[in-house]
Design an enzyme around this catalytic site. Structure first.
Site, PDB file in Angstrom:
ATOM      1  N   GLU A   1      36.728  47.644  35.933  1.00  0.00           N
ATOM      2  CA  GLU A   1      37.432  48.696  36.665  1.00  0.00           C
ATOM      3  C   GLU A   1      36.516  49.901  36.824  1.00  0.00           C
ATOM      4  O   GLU A   1      35.580  50.093  36.045  1.00  0.00           O
ATOM      5  CB  GLU A   1      38.650  49.185  35.866  1.00  0.00           C
ATOM      6  CG  GLU A   1      39.807  48.227  35.834  1.00  0.00           C
ATOM      7  CD  GLU A   1      40.999  48.827  35.090  1.00  0.00           C
ATOM      8  OE1 GLU A   1      42.073  48.881  35.700  1.00  0.00           O
ATOM      9  OE2 GLU A   1      40.859  49.223  33.921  1.00  0.00           O
TER      10      GLU A   1
ATOM     11  N   SER B   1      33.382  41.158  45.781  1.00  0.00           N
ATOM     12  CA  SER B   1      34.720  41.005  46.379  1.00  0.00           C
ATOM     13  C   SER B   1      34.833  41.378  47.850  1.00  0.00           C
ATOM     14  O   SER B   1      35.724  40.872  48.535  1.00  0.00           O
ATOM     15  CB  SER B   1      35.750  41.788  45.562  1.00  0.00           C
ATOM     16  OG  SER B   1      35.421  43.163  45.559  1.00  0.00           O
TER      17      SER B   1
ATOM     18  N   GLY C   1      39.541  54.919  36.812  1.00  0.00           N
ATOM     19  CA  GLY C   1      40.803  54.213  37.066  1.00  0.00           C
ATOM     20  C   GLY C   1      40.959  53.031  36.133  1.00  0.00           C
ATOM     21  O   GLY C   1      41.156  51.900  36.562  1.00  0.00           O
TER      22      GLY C   1
ATOM     23  N   LYS D   1      40.541  38.990  50.259  1.00  0.00           N
ATOM     24  CA  LYS D   1      41.989  39.114  50.476  1.00  0.00           C
ATOM     25  C   LYS D   1      42.521  38.161  51.536  1.00  0.00           C
ATOM     26  O   LYS D   1      43.711  37.875  51.579  1.00  0.00           O
ATOM     27  CB  LYS D   1      42.368  40.555  50.797  1.00  0.00           C
ATOM     28  CG  LYS D   1      42.282  41.447  49.569  1.00  0.00           C
ATOM     29  CD  LYS D   1      43.386  42.457  49.535  1.00  0.00           C
ATOM     30  CE  LYS D   1      43.425  43.222  48.239  1.00  0.00           C
ATOM     31  NZ  LYS D   1      42.163  43.934  47.948  1.00  0.00           N
TER      32      LYS D   1
ATOM     33  N   SER E   1      46.111  50.288  53.931  1.00  0.00           N
ATOM     34  CA  SER E   1      45.179  50.800  54.932  1.00  0.00           C
ATOM     35  C   SER E   1      43.834  50.115  54.736  1.00  0.00           C
ATOM     36  O   SER E   1      42.864  50.426  55.388  1.00  0.00           O
ATOM     37  CB  SER E   1      45.041  52.316  54.809  1.00  0.00           C
ATOM     38  OG  SER E   1      44.786  52.654  53.469  1.00  0.00           O
TER      39      SER E   1
HETATM   40  C1  LIG Z   1      41.786  44.570  46.934  1.00  0.00           C
HETATM   41  C2  LIG Z   1      40.383  44.582  46.531  1.00  0.00           C
HETATM   42  C3  LIG Z   1      40.006  44.573  45.179  1.00  0.00           C
HETATM   43  C4  LIG Z   1      41.025  44.592  44.048  1.00  0.00           C
HETATM   44  O1  LIG Z   1      41.772  43.408  44.014  1.00  0.00           O
HETATM   45  P1  LIG Z   1      43.086  43.248  43.125  1.00  0.00           P
HETATM   46  O2  LIG Z   1      43.600  41.899  43.421  1.00  0.00           O
HETATM   47  O3  LIG Z   1      44.034  44.344  43.535  1.00  0.00           O
HETATM   48  O4  LIG Z   1      42.668  43.444  41.702  1.00  0.00           O
HETATM   49  C5  LIG Z   1      38.658  44.516  44.880  1.00  0.00           C
HETATM   50  N1  LIG Z   1      37.709  44.505  45.840  1.00  0.00           N
HETATM   51  C6  LIG Z   1      38.027  44.518  47.144  1.00  0.00           C
HETATM   52  C7  LIG Z   1      36.930  44.494  48.149  1.00  0.00           C
HETATM   53  C8  LIG Z   1      39.371  44.557  47.540  1.00  0.00           C
HETATM   54  O5  LIG Z   1      39.683  44.569  48.847  1.00  0.00           O
END
Ligand SMILES: *Cc1c(COP(=O)(O)O)cnc(C)c1O
Length: 322
Positions: free
Chosen positions: A205, A305, A209, A54, A79
């Site tokens: 997903e 991610s 969800g 992010k 949060s």
């Molecule tokens: C926000 C987030 C996601 C999901 O990302 P989107 O862009 O909302 O699909 C997945 N993994 C982590 C670690 C995140 O912080």
């Protein structure tokens, strides 16, 4: 229909992020490759600044503001990882950040957000509407609201994770990406379309969800109740009006995995790859390692991610608790 973001926007975002975001490592596992008869390439955004991808979208969105907007500052409500991403990206660019968080958010997350230099404003989750409050704060203080996924500059920034992976690893057959609101997967799918048009993009997903999976089948954005899942970064209730058309255009399908499969994948990352990965960060890898997606004989990119999980929670999940 023209999409809100183009491949060129992802490229431009990469130029803005150069020297500010980490170029995260791409790791491999012989064990996993042998078990699956495939070649897996893990793009480790758990090792990104703030511990998740992010930072990319947040930094890019702030870099795109004009001087007047920068002087007034930015606002985000979250949060989770988006809060820390905006707090750090704003500080690095000399912009004031206000983050709206529920008063009962974990103390450690509030402290981390403050440590990055943001002002944290709290609200009562039971009685106050967070979006109305955010709009009121933004109007009153003239702040630019940066949403976590449904924003062109955020989507373009997130796509740079896949752009780097395609630069480093040629000839991928499949790219597997987790899906919350769809910012990451839509940006990554644009990068795939621009750099590796033959590469199929699969979203993943949590089973509880699966709103984007349902939306793709219905051909419109389906909204669900807040899902119960350990993948807290993917507890979104609906895709975005900007992300959904990009997903429709460039993502082959969306698969689902269970919480138990996420825990097995956290264990794999910890034991085999010595990586701490948060439950949401395991979504894409879980679909591959638990054989939800068939990858035999393929070269597969997997976006990991994020890695922000409280260590007490991490060990209790691995021990079989909640
Ligand atoms: C926000 C987030 C996601 C999901 O990302 P989107 O862009 O909302 O699909 C997945 N993994 C982590 C670690 C995140 O912080």
């Amino acid at each position: 229909m023209t999409l809100a973001v183009s491949f060129q926007d992802v490229r431009d975002a990469a130029a803005r992020l150069a020297g500010h975001a980490h170029r995260t490592p791409v790791l491999t596992s012989r064990t996993a490759d042998e078990q699956l008869g495939a070649r897996l390439f893990f793009k480790c955004e758990n090792l990104q600044r703030i511990g998740a991808f992010k930072f990319r979208g947040g930094y890019n969105a702030i870099a795109r503001l004009d001087d007047a907007q920068r002087r007034r500052g930015v606002l985000a409500f979250s949060s989770g990882n988006h809060a820390q991403a905006i707090a750090l990206a704003a500080r690095l660019q000399g912009v004031a950040a206000t983050i709206l968080m529920p008063a009962d958010a974990p103390a450690a997350k509030m402290a981390a957000t403050r440590d990055y230099g943001a002002e944290v404003v709290t609200y009562d989750r039971m009685t106050q509407d967070r979006e109305a409050l955010a709009r009121a704060l933004a109007d009153e203080r003239g702040l630019s609201l940066i949403p976590p996924y449904d924003h062109p500059d955020v989507i373009a920034g997130q796509g740079t994770a896949a752009l780097e992976l395609f630069e480093e690893v040629p000839a991928l057959d499949k790219l597997v990406v987790c899906v919350g609101g769809g910012g990451l997967v839509s940006g990554c799918a644009l990068a795939a379309a621009g750099m590796a048009p033959g590469c199929e993009v699969h979203g993943v997903e949590p089973e509880a969800g699966n709103d984007v999976q349902q939306s793709l089948r219905a051909g419109r954005i389906v909204t669900i109740d807040v899902p119960r899942t350990i993948a807290d970064g993917a507890q979104t209730t609906h895709a975005g009006v900007l992300t959904f058309p990009i997903i429709q255009a460039h993502v082959r399908d969306v698969l689902t995995v269970t919480d138990a499969q996420l825990v097995e994948t956290m264990r794999f990352f910890a034991e085999r790859m010595k990586l701490v990965v948060e439950p949401t960060g395991c979504l894409a890898a879980a679909a591959v390692l638990q054989r939800v997606l068939d990858v035999k004989g393929a070269r597969v990119g997997i976006i990991v991610s994020g890695g922000n999980v409280d260590l007490a929670r991490f060990s209790s999940l691995l021990a079989g608790g909640a």
